[in-house]
Write a protein that holds these residues in place. Structure first.
Motif, PDB file in Angstrom:
ATOM      1  N   SER A  29       0.833  -1.202   0.000  1.00  0.00           N
ATOM      2  CA  SER A  29       0.000   0.000   0.000  1.00  0.00           C
ATOM      3  C   SER A  29       0.866   1.250   0.000  1.00  0.00           C
ATOM      4  CB  SER A  29      -0.886  -0.018   1.258  1.00  0.00           C
ATOM      5  OG  SER A  29      -1.476   1.241   1.489  1.00  0.00           O
ATOM      6  N   SER A  95      -4.095  -2.392  -1.870  1.00  0.00           N
ATOM      7  CA  SER A  95      -4.367  -0.981  -2.123  1.00  0.00           C
ATOM      8  C   SER A  95      -3.621  -0.499  -3.372  1.00  0.00           C
ATOM      9  CB  SER A  95      -4.022  -0.158  -0.883  1.00  0.00           C
ATOM     10  OG  SER A  95      -4.496   1.159  -1.006  1.00  0.00           O
ATOM     11  N   CYS A 119      -8.157  -5.022  -0.963  1.00  0.00           N
ATOM     12  CA  CYS A 119      -8.503  -3.716  -0.402  1.00  0.00           C
ATOM     13  C   CYS A 119      -8.105  -2.592  -1.354  1.00  0.00           C
ATOM     14  CB  CYS A 119      -7.850  -3.535   0.962  1.00  0.00           C
ATOM     15  SG  CYS A 119      -8.420  -4.738   2.176  1.00  0.00           S
ATOM     16  N   ARG A 151      -7.919   4.831   8.895  1.00  0.00           N
ATOM     17  CA  ARG A 151      -8.344   4.079   7.713  1.00  0.00           C
ATOM     18  C   ARG A 151      -7.604   2.749   7.585  1.00  0.00           C
ATOM     19  NH1 ARG A 151      -8.075   9.296   5.471  1.00  0.00           N
ATOM     20  NH2 ARG A 151      -6.047   8.853   4.508  1.00  0.00           N
ATOM     21  N   ASP A 211     -13.130  -2.266   6.163  1.00  0.00           N
ATOM     22  CA  ASP A 211     -12.333  -1.332   5.367  1.00  0.00           C
ATOM     23  C   ASP A 211     -13.175  -0.117   4.980  1.00  0.00           C
ATOM     24  OD1 ASP A 211     -10.565  -0.042   3.733  1.00  0.00           O
ATOM     25  OD2 ASP A 211     -10.495  -1.602   2.194  1.00  0.00           O
ATOM     26  N   ALA A 213     -11.727   2.644   3.732  1.00  0.00           N
ATOM     27  CA  ALA A 213     -11.044   3.333   2.637  1.00  0.00           C
ATOM     28  C   ALA A 213     -11.513   2.828   1.279  1.00  0.00           C
ATOM     29  CB  ALA A 213      -9.530   3.164   2.782  1.00  0.00           C
ATOM     30  N   THR A 214     -11.623   1.501   1.132  1.00  0.00           N
ATOM     31  CA  THR A 214     -12.089   0.910  -0.138  1.00  0.00           C
ATOM     32  C   THR A 214     -13.103  -0.186   0.179  1.00  0.00           C
ATOM     33  OG1 THR A 214     -10.149  -0.558  -0.138  1.00  0.00           O
ATOM     34  CG2 THR A 214     -10.025   1.456  -1.480  1.00  0.00           C
ATOM     35  N   HIS A 239      -8.098  -1.873   6.236  1.00  0.00           N
ATOM     36  CA  HIS A 239      -7.454  -1.670   4.940  1.00  0.00           C
ATOM     37  C   HIS A 239      -6.149  -2.437   4.757  1.00  0.00           C
ATOM     38  CE1 HIS A 239      -7.279   0.434   1.166  1.00  0.00           C
ATOM     39  NE2 HIS A 239      -6.098   0.969   1.427  1.00  0.00           N
TER      40      HIS A 239
END
Length: 397
Positions: A29, A95, A119, A151, A211, A213-214, A239
């Motif tokens: 990420s 990510s 994620c 996050r 999660d 964030a996504t 995440h």
């Protein structure tokens, strides 16, 4: 330290595991280095040679100033694979790492064995990233740290594992701002949706139940809709599942990639045993009960339900040595002896409804129970059985 060179930047990489194993590449990420996968690597190396790298702008890799692109970062991955002598690999990304992987197959599909996208998203709000990058350029990494921690990790994990969170927090605070902004620009400017239908490699999409964030909706669902034949699994994490749920993530990766590399024989065998067990389960408990039980399955209970269907209902109930009537009465005696009253009532009801035994046979079993398991157990068993019989004889039963 091993380095590869790509478009003028040095990229740090390392391998773990035996050289004769299939290769798996792990990408990280934004805001993290290759230590993101430290808890997962020991769970993968029994089956894979694991190749990790610090993304351009992160860790020990160079951090040139200026905007990066996903195409550039995909070239970096290929350069590292070349430096490590890897022609083809299974590729796992979290990510940003997964975004890079979604950009890579159109450039070098022949080098991709399988994709695991964790994620992540095929499109993010550019204005949000513009604001974030402007803040980093003006004030450095410090203003981002706490919002990003919220996050990256779920609230419960942050409370129970402050040592993990503090390690990631310190690394993010020390992150090179040029490198973060370069990768942030790649996220801001990505245009992956048109690429996704052309991905032909087997693809697993991993989402985190926590999660923010996504989340699945608006992110993973778009990938699954666009990538032909892609599959989905959810893990109990936010995440960064490699830190919050490493065992679950490694299990999902190993199962999926193992099937890609070695075929579906194991899964097909499990499916065959499940269907055989389900047939027996329906004969013993009835369609209505089994349908309700299957409808109540969740991500948490589904594997357990599959296991008891394969083993209890196929391997045991399906054995030819005893008929179902005898097995039903044995179950009643054992459940009453152990005070498993919920299961006892289930099998009393199912046996009487399905014609598996008569009331007289039920009575004789409980009489036998009184001698060998004790009168108190038989007292309760008679009471429980009588209530089920009354329910069955009522108009609503």
């Amino acid at each position: 330290m091993p380095f590869a060179t790509s478009h003028g930047a040095r990229l740090y990489w390392r391998t773990d595991g035996a050289a004769d194993k299939p290769v798996m590449v792990l990408l990280t990420s934004i805001g993290t280095d290759l230590s993101l996968y430290d808890p997962v690597v020991p769970l993968l190396t029994p089956d894979f040679r694991v190749l990790r790298m610090d993304t351009r702008g992160h860790g020990a890799s160079d951090a040139p100033a200026g905007d990066y692109s996903l195409d550039l970062l995909a070239d970096d991955v290929l350069a590292v694979m070349d430096a490590a002598g890897v022609r083809k690999a299974s590729l796992v990304g979290t990510s940003l790492g997964a975004m890079i992987l979604m950009a890579l197959p159109p450039k070098a599909a022949e080098r991709v064995e399988a994709l695991v996208l964790a994620c992540t998203s095929p499109a993010m709000d550019p204005s949000t990233w513009d604001q974030r990058l402007a803040l980093v350029r003006a004030e450095g990494m410090a203003p981002l740290v706490e919002p990003v921690m919220a996050r990256f990790f779920s609230e419960g994990f942050r409370a129970k594992h402050p040592e993990v969170v503090e390690t990631v927090r310190a690394a993010l605070l020390a992150q090179n701002p040029d490198g973060y902004c370069g990768c942030g620009a790649a996220i801001r400017d990505m245009a992956l949706l048109d690429n996704l239908p052309s991905i032909t490699a087997p693809t697993l999409v991993v989402t985190g139940a926590k999660d923010a964030a996504t989340p699945f909706q608006g992110h993973a669902d778009r990938i699954l809709a666009a990538v032909p034949g892609s599959r989905h699994v959810e893990v109990d994490a936010a995440h960064l599942p490699s830190l919050e749920a490493p065992t679950a993530l490694a299990g999902a990766i190993r199962a999926f990639v193992g099937e890609v590399l070695h075929g579906t024989a194991v899964r097909d065998a499990k499916d065959t045993l499940f269907e055989a067990g389900l047939t027996t389960r329906r004969k013993v408990l009835g369609d209505a009960w089994v349908d309700r039980s299957l409808a109540r399955r969740t991500a948490f209970t589904a594997d357990y339900q599959a296991m008891i269907t394969r083993y209890a209902w196929n391997e045991i109930w399906g054995r030819p040595g005893l008929d179902h009537r005898t097995r039903r009465l044995l179950v009643l005696a054992i459940c009453a002896s152990l005070a498993r009253w919920e299961e006892f009532r289930l099998h009393v009801r199912a046996g009487l409804e399905q014609g598996g035994f008569t009331q007289d046979e039920l009575k004789e079993t409980l009489m036998q129970l009184a001698i060998y398991a004790g009168v108190p157990a038989a007292n309760t068993a008679f009471t429980e059985a009588a209530e089920v019989i009354a329910e069955l004889q009522s108009p609503e039963g």
